[in-house]
Design a protein around this motif. Structure first.
Motif, PDB file in Angstrom:
ATOM      1  N   ALA A 166       0.170  -4.463  -8.363  1.00  0.00           N
ATOM      2  CA  ALA A 166      -1.256  -4.758  -8.191  1.00  0.00           C
ATOM      3  C   ALA A 166      -1.673  -6.069  -8.851  1.00  0.00           C
ATOM      4  O   ALA A 166      -2.641  -6.697  -8.412  1.00  0.00           O
ATOM      5  CB  ALA A 166      -2.092  -3.601  -8.743  1.00  0.00           C
ATOM      6  N   GLU A 168       3.070   0.637  -9.775  1.00  0.00           N
ATOM      7  CA  GLU A 168       1.866   0.284  -9.005  1.00  0.00           C
ATOM      8  C   GLU A 168       1.053  -0.790  -9.740  1.00  0.00           C
ATOM      9  O   GLU A 168       0.508  -1.708  -9.111  1.00  0.00           O
ATOM     10  CB  GLU A 168       1.009   1.538  -8.781  1.00  0.00           C
ATOM     11  N   LEU A 222       3.643   0.433  -2.626  1.00  0.00           N
ATOM     12  CA  LEU A 222       3.002  -0.094  -3.843  1.00  0.00           C
ATOM     13  C   LEU A 222       3.767   0.358  -5.089  1.00  0.00           C
ATOM     14  O   LEU A 222       3.668  -0.254  -6.146  1.00  0.00           O
ATOM     15  CB  LEU A 222       1.544   0.402  -3.898  1.00  0.00           C
ATOM     16  N   ASN A 241      -0.161  -8.072  -4.850  1.00  0.00           N
ATOM     17  CA  ASN A 241      -1.462  -7.788  -4.238  1.00  0.00           C
ATOM     18  C   ASN A 241      -2.548  -8.738  -4.725  1.00  0.00           C
ATOM     19  O   ASN A 241      -3.439  -9.119  -3.960  1.00  0.00           O
ATOM     20  CB  ASN A 241      -1.845  -6.321  -4.448  1.00  0.00           C
ATOM     21  N   ARG A 285       0.857  -1.199   0.000  1.00  0.00           N
ATOM     22  CA  ARG A 285       0.000   0.000   0.000  1.00  0.00           C
ATOM     23  C   ARG A 285       0.881   1.233   0.000  1.00  0.00           C
ATOM     24  O   ARG A 285       2.047   1.167   0.389  1.00  0.00           O
ATOM     25  CB  ARG A 285      -0.813   0.117   1.276  1.00  0.00           C
TER      26      ARG A 285
END
Ligand code: NIG
Ligand code: FE
Length: 403
Positions: free
Chosen positions: A347, A343, A28, A351, A24
């Motif tokens: 992601a 990012e 990230l 993530n 986060r």
């Protein structure tokens, strides 16, 4: 003897930095890049990564792959797909191109319910063939770990056949038992009575998670809560399709029940952003779906800036996102969601793996992780997002084997 594979002389190796998950805030955006690099795989596991100048002496038994002109990134993780379906929706696609809306088609018995008819008609063998085919499309685009949902059967046999087909194709199955109310039931309550009594016990043996479509015209928050609580009690992790068209309470419910993720979020406004960012629930963004339906993009920048754990996925399905390409999703993330290429990569690796409960083993290029890698046909790893719709994936290694 364990087979070893050395990918050598890579222009770059890029991997999300650190060891934690989910990433986060500023973490990230942190990608570790090694120039002139190698990856050494031993069997299904990464043994070492580093600069060529630090490559240890190796025996002749190592298979070598020439990485010149290529960049290595972790195998991509698609944490939200609906790959188990029969038929297609190309007719509906043409109608939408002429102005018909997705919600209108759904309300008129088309949309999801037309795929339910085709999926029931496909039979178990037809479903297996379909999932295998969709998986091969994903692999070509660099996806080495994929989740897929049932939800186009909505009867006992077809739901369970969908979950088996996903599992047997190497996917991570999610029971989307609350996707729509099939026509043989009077209302959502009557359908849930059936699904929870007759399907959940066996679905819970096959699936890792449960998912619900919490939306106007599908399931409301009270019905979603009933479904999710029963699934949680049966041992499943929880996911929600929420805030796709309307804010109908998905985020507070997800936070209260400790769900893994809320997915879509195109309609999420300020309070929802704040609530999600302050929680352990990930936000899964599906920009290919927003593009395909010509809907507003989710507030990705605001979510990331507020510190939410954002993941990216394709939403691959026949109606709202006939798109299996995570590289294209990364391009949309950079151009439409205003996420940086770094990012975007985090992601759809770390993530996304976190959403699937797999962040310990996939999503990074580091010793001990599964030897899943994508070799990009590019001098810089950011071509992943930069090369819009191009052939950016040169080769894919899955569990230490070239595919
Ligand atoms: O994630 N929104 C609900 N379910 C899918 C679409 C299903 C379909 O149109 O067939 C989605 O967009
Ligand atoms: Fe979806």
């Amino acid at each position: 003897m364990t087979q070893r594979l050395l990918v050598r002389d890579l222009a770059q190796l890029a991997t999300p930095a650190g060891t934690g998950a989910p990433l986060r805030g500023s973490a990230l955006d942190e990608i570790e890049v090694l120039e002139d690099a190698f990856v050494l795989c031993a069997g299904e596991t990464i043994q070492a990564v580093g600069r060529m100048s630090g490559l240890p002496a190796l025996d002749d038994d190592v298979i070598e792959l020439d990485g010149r002109g290529l960049c290595a990134i972790p195998g991509l993780v698609d944490c939200h797909t609906h790959a188990a379906f029969g038929g297609d929706r190309v007719e509906e696609f043409s109608l939408r191109a002429g102005g018909a809306s997705y919600e209108e088609l759904h309300a008129a018995g088309g949309g999801i319910l037309s795929t339910v008819r085709a999926t029931r008609a496909a039979g178990e063998e037809g479903l297996r063939t379909a999932v295998e085919r969709h998986r091969s499309w994903m692999l070509r685009e660099g996806t080495t770990t994929f989740e897929a949902k049932s939800g186009y059967g909505l009867d006992r046999d077809t739901e369970l056949a969908s979950l088996r087909a996903i599992r047997d194709a190497g996917g991570i199955p999610t029971w989307l038992g609350a996707h729509a109310v099939p026509p043989e039931f009077e209302d959502a309550e009557a359908y849930l009575d059936f699904a929870l009594a007759e399907v959940l016990p066996e679905a819970a043996e096959l699936a890792k998670a449960a998912d619900v479509f919490l939306e106007r015209g599908a399931f409301d928050a009270t019905q979603a809560r009933r479904y999710l609580e029963a699934c949680r009690d049966a041992g499943l992790a929880l996911r929600l399709h929420g805030d796709q068209f309307t804010e109908s309470g998905a985020i507070p419910l997800a936070v209260e029940l400790g769900a893994r993720s809320v997915d879509h979020l195109e309609a999420t406004r300020e309070e929802g952003i704040r609530t999600l960012a302050a929680s352990d629930v990930a936000g899964v963004l599906l920009p290919a779906s927003a593009l395909f339906l010509d809907r507003p993009m989710p507030p990705a920048r605001a979510l990331a800036d507020a510190g939410a754990a954002v993941a990216l996925a394709t939403d691959f399905n026949p109606g709202s996102a006939f798109c299996e390409s995570l590289p294209l999703v990364c391009s949309l993330a950079a151009t439409q969601l205003h996420l940086s290429p770094a990012e975007a990569l985090a992601a759809c690796t770390v993530n996304a793996a976190h959403v699937l409960g797999r962040a310990e083993s996939v999503g990074r290029l580091a010793p001990g992780f599964r030897a899943d890698l994508v070799l990009l046909d590019a001098p810089d790893w950011r071509y992943l997002a930069y090369h819009l719709g191009g052939r950016v994936v040169a080769q894919v290694v899955v569990g230490g084997e070239l595919r």
